[in-house]
Each structure stands twice: as C-alpha cells, then as structure tokens.
Motif scaffolding. Structure first.
Motif, mmCIF file in Angstrom:
data_model
loop_
_atom_site.group_PDB
_atom_site.id
_atom_site.type_symbol
_atom_site.label_atom_id
_atom_site.label_comp_id
_atom_site.label_asym_id
_atom_site.label_seq_id
_atom_site.Cartn_x
_atom_site.Cartn_y
_atom_site.Cartn_z
ATOM 1 N N UNK A 108 16.786 24.702 44.988
ATOM 2 C CA UNK A 108 17.199 23.898 46.134
ATOM 3 C C UNK A 108 18.679 23.526 46.093
ATOM 4 N N UNK A 109 19.499 24.317 45.368
ATOM 5 C CA UNK A 109 20.939 24.049 45.381
ATOM 6 C C UNK A 109 21.476 24.198 46.804
ATOM 7 N N UNK A 110 22.587 23.550 47.084
ATOM 8 C CA UNK A 110 23.172 23.583 48.415
ATOM 9 C C UNK A 110 23.513 25.000 48.834
ATOM 10 N N UNK A 111 23.131 25.367 50.061
ATOM 11 C CA UNK A 111 23.457 26.700 50.589
ATOM 12 C C UNK A 111 24.898 26.771 51.082
ATOM 13 N N UNK A 112 25.642 25.694 50.979
ATOM 14 C CA UNK A 112 27.064 25.710 51.306
ATOM 15 C C UNK A 112 27.921 25.817 50.061
ATOM 16 N N UNK A 113 27.290 25.892 48.893
ATOM 17 C CA UNK A 113 28.014 25.968 47.626
ATOM 18 C C UNK A 113 27.936 27.380 47.072
ATOM 19 N N UNK A 114 28.677 27.625 45.986
ATOM 20 C CA UNK A 114 28.628 28.909 45.294
ATOM 21 C C UNK A 114 28.100 28.675 43.886
ATOM 22 N N UNK A 115 27.336 29.614 43.362
ATOM 23 C CA UNK A 115 26.834 29.462 42.002
ATOM 24 C C UNK A 115 28.011 29.347 41.039
ATOM 25 N N UNK A 116 27.912 28.376 40.136
ATOM 26 C CA UNK A 116 28.993 28.100 39.203
ATOM 27 C C UNK A 116 29.933 27.013 39.672
ATOM 28 N N UNK A 117 29.854 26.667 40.971
ATOM 29 C CA UNK A 117 30.775 25.683 41.531
ATOM 30 C C UNK A 117 30.201 24.280 41.548
ATOM 31 N N UNK A 118 28.904 24.137 41.194
ATOM 32 C CA UNK A 118 28.300 22.813 41.191
ATOM 33 C C UNK A 118 27.473 22.645 39.916
ATOM 34 N N UNK A 119 26.815 21.504 39.788
ATOM 35 C CA UNK A 119 26.030 21.252 38.580
ATOM 36 C C UNK A 119 24.568 21.630 38.764
ATOM 37 N N UNK A 120 24.286 22.469 39.762
ATOM 38 C CA UNK A 120 22.923 22.940 40.012
ATOM 39 C C UNK A 120 22.787 24.425 39.699
#
Length: 207
Positions: A108-120
């Motif tokens: 359920x990580x944000x679909x506006x983010x990129x993998x590696x760019x957040x803590x999810x």
C-alpha cells in the motif's frame, strides 16, 4: 499521507490474493508475475508478465485502464504475490538497462512515490554503472559486483533483511536491514531497457 479507507481495503484485498511460502515450508521461494494494474504507463509487460520494458513515450493514456493501484509519477511495477513470512529468493536478468531499482515494497505504498524514495520500500539501485542501497531516498554505495547480467535477491522476512546476491558466486554482496510493517511485494523500477524476473526458485545453499 494516509490512504482513504476504501483504497486501503482494495489494496489489501489485492495484496492478499496470493501468498508466499510460509517460514515452515520448503526452500522454494515465492512464485510471482508482475501485476499489470500497478504498472506505470511507461512500462510494458512481456513474456507472460514476467518481464518489464521501458518505453520513453509510454502507452497511450486511452489504452491504460484507470486504476488506483497504478503508479502515476514513476516507472514502477509491483509483483502480484506478497510475503508475510519466510525466506524467499528470486533472480532478475538485466537486458540493456543502465538505470533500474529492484527490491520490495509495502503493497500500500503511495502510488505517487518511487521505490527507494520513501520508508515503505527497500531497493538496490543501479545507475551510472554504480550500485547503491536505497531507503527513504538515502543511498549507500555497494562495491564488488559490477555491471550485472543477472542478480539475485534474498528476502528474510522474520529477520527483516533484504540481500543483493552475486549469482556467479552465490554470495551476498550487500544486506539492507529493514522494518517491514505488513505484506511486501517484489518491486521494480526502470528508466531504460528491460528486466526479466525468475521466481519460484529454491534458496541457494549457503545463503
């Protein structure tokens, strides 16, 4: 940002459709395909949804189904199988790609983010002929693997570890200490070329 309840529930139902092998099972890891409904419009799946290729122009918007699970800002796609326990291993063949990220992400990580760019999400990044581990947009350099043709990933859910594996030596190159909060899925991002996934593999002896 917290997700609306309805969206959380939809993502949960998608994420729990298929499960990885439990900790008490065999050495064989998860078997997965890439989930088209999560794929950014610049990505196209092929070879029975086990491979992903990048297109500079991307798909025509009218041909991309509207879906809350689709990544909107970055060229990311998730696998269709989640992990909640156990040790799992899969490999990725790199075809003509000079810039990509591979790892796992909360479903359920944000679909506006990129993998590696957040803590999810927890990934290994390859760009400018160099490897880095990435978490919350913080990078740490990785030495001793070079430009890959194929690499492996070893996920140990209970130990909260994700490792990059040199398949030619069957050895761990680098390990990320993680903080899983729920189901995670294999995750991929790329900005050129192609990646081909190989799942349903046994964890190599010695790892």
């Amino acid at each position: 940002m917290a997700l609306p309840f309805a969206r959380c529930w939809n993502l949960y139902r998608w994420g729990t459709k298929r499960w990885g092998v439990s900790a008490g099972g065999s050495r064989r890891g998860i078997s997965f395909k890439l989930e088209e409904k999560t794929a950014h419009s610049s990505l196209a799946l092929f070879r029975g949804d086990t491979g992903v290729k990048y297109g500079l122009v991307g798909l025509e918007p009218t041909k991309v189904a509207l879906n809350l699970e689709r990544f909107r800002e970055w060229a990311v796609v998730l696998a269709d199988t989640t992990v909640t326990s156990g040790r799992h291993y899969w490999e990725v063949t790199v075809k003509r790609s000079q810039q990509f990220r591979i790892g796992v992400a909360d479903v359920d990580m944000s679909r506006d983010s990129c993998v590696g760019a957040d803590d999810r999400s927890w990934v290994f990044s390859f760009a400018q002929r160099k490897w880095h581990s990435m978490l919350a947009n913080e990078k740490a350099p990785i030495k001793g693997i070079g430009q890959p043709e194929k690499v492996g990933l070893l996920l140990d859910y209970e130990a909260k570890k994700l490792s990059l594996v040199d398949v030619s030596q069957i050895s761990v190159v680098h390990t990320l200490q993680t903080d899983f909060r729920g189901p995670v899925a294999p995750a991929f991002a790329l900005w050129d070329g192609e990646l081909l996934t190989h799942s349903g593999l046994e964890v190599p002896k010695g790892l």
